[in-house]
Design an enzyme around this catalytic site. Structure first.
Site, PDB file in Angstrom:
ATOM      1  N   ASP A  38     -16.982   7.860  -1.750  1.00  0.00           N
ATOM      2  CA  ASP A  38     -15.764   7.685  -0.955  1.00  0.00           C
ATOM      3  C   ASP A  38     -15.471   9.029  -0.290  1.00  0.00           C
ATOM      4  OD1 ASP A  38     -13.389   6.656   0.084  1.00  0.00           O
ATOM      5  OD2 ASP A  38     -12.295   6.701  -1.818  1.00  0.00           O
ATOM      6  N   HIS A  48      -7.334   1.093  -6.380  1.00  0.00           N
ATOM      7  CA  HIS A  48      -7.581   0.236  -5.206  1.00  0.00           C
ATOM      8  C   HIS A  48      -8.302  -1.033  -5.689  1.00  0.00           C
ATOM      9  CE1 HIS A  48      -7.941  -1.072  -1.223  1.00  0.00           C
ATOM     10  NE2 HIS A  48      -8.816  -0.219  -0.727  1.00  0.00           N
ATOM     11  N   ARG A 105       0.895  -1.176   0.000  1.00  0.00           N
ATOM     12  CA  ARG A 105       0.000   0.000   0.000  1.00  0.00           C
ATOM     13  C   ARG A 105       0.924   1.214   0.000  1.00  0.00           C
ATOM     14  NH1 ARG A 105      -5.306   1.374   3.542  1.00  0.00           N
ATOM     15  NH2 ARG A 105      -6.122   0.110   1.835  1.00  0.00           N
ATOM     16  N   GLN A 158     -10.295  -3.614  -3.314  1.00  0.00           N
ATOM     17  CA  GLN A 158     -11.605  -3.187  -2.830  1.00  0.00           C
ATOM     18  C   GLN A 158     -12.700  -3.540  -3.835  1.00  0.00           C
ATOM     19  OE1 GLN A 158     -12.283  -1.551   0.254  1.00  0.00           O
ATOM     20  NE2 GLN A 158     -14.351  -2.159  -0.336  1.00  0.00           N
ATOM     21  N   ARG A 207     -13.834  -8.218   1.913  1.00  0.00           N
ATOM     22  CA  ARG A 207     -12.408  -8.054   1.634  1.00  0.00           C
ATOM     23  C   ARG A 207     -11.677  -9.358   1.986  1.00  0.00           C
ATOM     24  NH1 ARG A 207     -10.125  -3.012   1.526  1.00  0.00           N
ATOM     25  NH2 ARG A 207      -8.326  -4.186   0.795  1.00  0.00           N
ATOM     26  N   CYS A 218     -16.187   2.149   0.520  1.00  0.00           N
ATOM     27  CA  CYS A 218     -15.081   1.257   0.906  1.00  0.00           C
ATOM     28  C   CYS A 218     -14.724   1.363   2.378  1.00  0.00           C
ATOM     29  CB  CYS A 218     -13.863   1.533   0.030  1.00  0.00           C
ATOM     30  SG  CYS A 218     -13.179   3.195   0.220  1.00  0.00           S
TER      31      CYS A 218
HETATM   32  N1  NVA Z   1      -9.736   6.977  -1.346  1.00  0.00           N
HETATM   33  C1  NVA Z   1      -9.417   6.504  -0.024  1.00  0.00           C
HETATM   34  C2  NVA Z   1      -9.682   5.039   0.101  1.00  0.00           C
HETATM   35  C3  NVA Z   1      -9.380   4.461   1.459  1.00  0.00           C
HETATM   36  C4  NVA Z   1      -9.591   2.980   1.530  1.00  0.00           C
HETATM   37  C5  NVA Z   1      -7.966   6.814   0.279  1.00  0.00           C
HETATM   38  O1  NVA Z   1      -7.130   6.643  -0.622  1.00  0.00           O
HETATM   39  O2  NVA Z   1      -7.677   7.250   1.380  1.00  0.00           O
HETATM   40  N1   CP Z   2     -11.252   0.101   2.466  1.00  0.00           N
HETATM   41  C1   CP Z   2      -9.980  -0.017   2.891  1.00  0.00           C
HETATM   42  O1   CP Z   2      -9.051  -0.279   2.104  1.00  0.00           O
HETATM   43  O2   CP Z   2      -9.830   0.125   4.220  1.00  0.00           O
HETATM   44  P1   CP Z   2      -8.470   0.277   5.043  1.00  0.00           P
HETATM   45  O3   CP Z   2      -7.861   1.608   4.661  1.00  0.00           O
HETATM   46  O4   CP Z   2      -8.889   0.211   6.476  1.00  0.00           O
HETATM   47  O5   CP Z   2      -7.542  -0.852   4.665  1.00  0.00           O
END
Ligand code: NVA
Ligand code: CP
Length: 299
Positions: free
Chosen positions: A216, A128, A101, A131, A284, A256
């Site tokens: 989101d 992502h 990540r 997800q 997930r 998500c």
């Molecule tokens: N768009 C959000 C998704 C988190 C799972 C982010 O990147 O923070």
């Molecule tokens: N939706 C998602 O990826 O959640 P986290 O940031 O908690 O991993």
């Protein structure tokens, strides 16, 4: 050749559907004797925070008889400038899969280039895809195949929006997008999706006759200092009862998570009967178990 999962476009539509059906099967028939990844190790590199991604990968590896190692760049030589390619070669020589990540998407693609084992994108600033495996599993479970259906994306043209565009391409559904000016999705990603993506001026127009409504956060991880300015830009982009009323009667709502009630979604929608955010989050685990099985048992 080593298969990676960097983007949903790495999957054919048969493979994507195969993963969804396998995830549903794994969810419904939990068998603790089934340990296809016994002794295997997944390294997980997190440049950003996570609840769901970390726990679902760690629990999934454990269910399958393997284990996972949580690594933060701060605590590894990555954070002190060890070249990505050296890190990828070294880490992949010791483990069976690597999940990352990261901020920059190119960090994941570079890792994949130099890794001898499958690399999984656990979220970048651009995409992502994990997800979407869970979101699509949730839709298929509750409503059947999504081919030919309409999904409304309301809000930021961010990593999640990009993965929805990719899902529309691979699974063949129509994506309606309503984003404020200046927060549109990447033009190259949109262009590659052709007629499957349509833009609307308001959330109400985008949600009309949708089968699924998705949103989101307004400020993603790494954009925290833009929060105030984004609250202004996105103030008319909340998914609320009025927006849901435009969608089909049996439309689902997804997010998500983590969510901000009162910003991108009203509390009555996210906690209401059309919301499936908690099965979506649970999925997930199941979807990524199907992914791990797909990538790590084919050596
Ligand atoms: N768009 C959000 C998704 C988190 C799972 C982010 O990147 O923070
Ligand atoms: N939706 C998602 O990826 O959640 P986290 O940031 O908690 O991993």
């Amino acid at each position: 050749m080593t298969r990676h999962f960097i983007s949903l476009l790495d999957l054919s539509s048969d493979e994507f559907r195969g993963l969804i059906h396998r995830a549903i099967e794994l969810k419904n028939n939990r068998d603790s004797n089934y340990q296809p990844l016994k002794g295997q190790v997944l390294a997980m590199i997190f440049e950003k925070s996570s609840t769901r991604t970390r726990i679902s990968f760690e629990a999934g590896m454990s269910h399958f008889g393997g284990s996972a190692i949580f690594l933060s760049p701060r605590d590894t030589q990555l954070g002190r400038g060890e070249p990505l390619q050296d890190s990828a070669k070294v880490i992949s020589s010791m483990v069976d899969g690597i999940m990352l990540r990261t901020n920059g998407h190119d960090m994941v693609t570079t890792f994949a280039q130099y890794s001898s084992v499958p690399v999984i994108n656990g979220l970048t600033d651009q995409e992502h895809p994990c997800q979407l495996l869970a979101d699509m599993q949730t839709y298929f479970e509750l409503r059947g195949d999504i081919q030919g259906k309409t999904v409304a994306w309301i809000g930021d043209g961010n990593n999640m929006c990009h993965s929805y565009i990719h899902a529309a391409t691979v699974l063949d559904f129509t994506l309606h997008i309503a984003s404020p000016a200046g927060y549109m999705p990447d033009t190259a990603i949109v262009a590659a999706a052709g007629e499957r993506v349509k833009f609307f001026d308001t959330p109400l127009a985008a949600a009309e006759q949708a089968d699924l409504v998705v949103t989101d956060v307004w400020a993603s991880m790494g954009q925290e200092e833009e929060q105030k300015q984004r609250e202004i830009a996105f103030k008319d982009y909340q998914v609320n009862a009025e927006v849901m009323a435009m969608a089909n009667k049996d439309a689902l709502f997804m997010h998500c998570l983590p969510a901000h009630r009162g910003e991108e979604v009203s509390a009555d929608v996210i906690d209401g009967v059309q919301s499936v955010v908690f099965p979506e989050a649970e999925n997930r685990l199941h979807a990524q178990k199907a992914l791990l099985e797909f990538l790590l048992t084919k050596k």
